[in-house]
Scaffold this active site. Sequence first.
Site, short mmCIF file in Angstrom:
data_model
loop_
_atom_site.label_atom_id
_atom_site.label_comp_id
_atom_site.label_asym_id
_atom_site.label_seq_id
_atom_site.Cartn_x
_atom_site.Cartn_y
_atom_site.Cartn_z
N CYS A 154 0.83 -1.21 0.00
CA CYS A 154 0.00 0.00 0.00
C CYS A 154 0.86 1.26 0.00
O CYS A 154 1.42 1.64 1.03
CB CYS A 154 -0.93 0.00 1.21
SG CYS A 154 -1.97 1.46 1.30
N CYS A 163 -0.39 4.12 2.19
CA CYS A 163 -0.18 3.86 3.62
C CYS A 163 1.27 4.11 4.00
O CYS A 163 1.57 4.70 5.05
CB CYS A 163 -0.51 2.41 3.98
SG CYS A 163 -2.08 1.81 3.35
N ASP A 164 2.20 3.63 3.19
CA ASP A 164 3.60 3.55 3.60
C ASP A 164 4.58 4.38 2.78
O ASP A 164 5.76 4.47 3.13
CB ASP A 164 4.06 2.08 3.56
CG ASP A 164 3.23 1.19 4.49
OD1 ASP A 164 2.79 1.71 5.53
OD2 ASP A 164 3.02 0.01 4.17
#
Length: 313
Positions: free
Chosen positions: A138, A141-142
Amino acid sequence: MEDHILDCVIVGSGPSGFTAAIYAARADLKPELYTGLEPGGQLTTTTEVDNFPGYPNGITGPEMMMDLQKQAERFETKVHYEMITKAEFSQEVGGIHKLWAGKKEILAKSVIISTGATAKYLGLDDEKKYSGGGVSACATCDGFFYRGKDVVVVGAGDTAAEEATYLAKLCNKVTMLVRKDHFRASKAMIHRVSNTANIEVKFNHELTGIEGENSLVERAVVINNQTQETSEIDVHGIFIAIGHKPNTDIFKDQITLDENGYIKTIPGSSKTNLPGVFAAGDVQDSHYRQAITAAGSGCMAAMDAEKYLGELH
């Protein structure tokens, strides 16, 4: 028997499931939640969560899920560490839905499905070894953790193209590994990739291994599947972007799914094609797939369930 019919059962325990539980419990629906095999869902595989409002210093995925669970339990949600293995839904308004956790039968007037989706991985042992140390599924997300660094994106579809163009804004260089000699992505996404200066595409290349000290990614080991030549790319992050599989197998013969297996909900609601059955989170969202959007749809599902139950009386 009436005593054993629950007002609301929630299947799944990510942000959508626990948010649904908080809202359902506060509405006095006395929800019971079944966590499934991965209590906390995909977020438990994420180390730092920096983009969920209300945590100014960030929080780890597992800690955040524990916070959500404690909040749900504070309002007397009953949490079962069991997996729902079978479902028989009623087609009738006011009908009783049957669920099974192994041999245990559960009867409910309303069901909220929040079983999420599972990121697809290549199946390399190194993916598990470096999970949380540079391997991710992701970018939104990261990606922030790789600001100014070099990363690899594996995949050939729209997901991979989106992840690569998102990462290109943050990272020094993005190398895309595409197994065949062409993309599967849409023309618009291919155009975006080819017009982004710091994305390099390696066609006919596959990831075969990951190397690094202390379980932190330092190198991607790749092979050219035409020449069989292997090489290494120095990177800090490897994003596997080959898609997600929604966890809908046990519902598929009863609930309307799209061509990729995601539950279809009535636009603007969490309602499925069956009365009293609602869906929230990544199990019905192939687009955003964020903790905050999952939590929002969990709220919607609980409110929809409360309204449905209210109209039965």
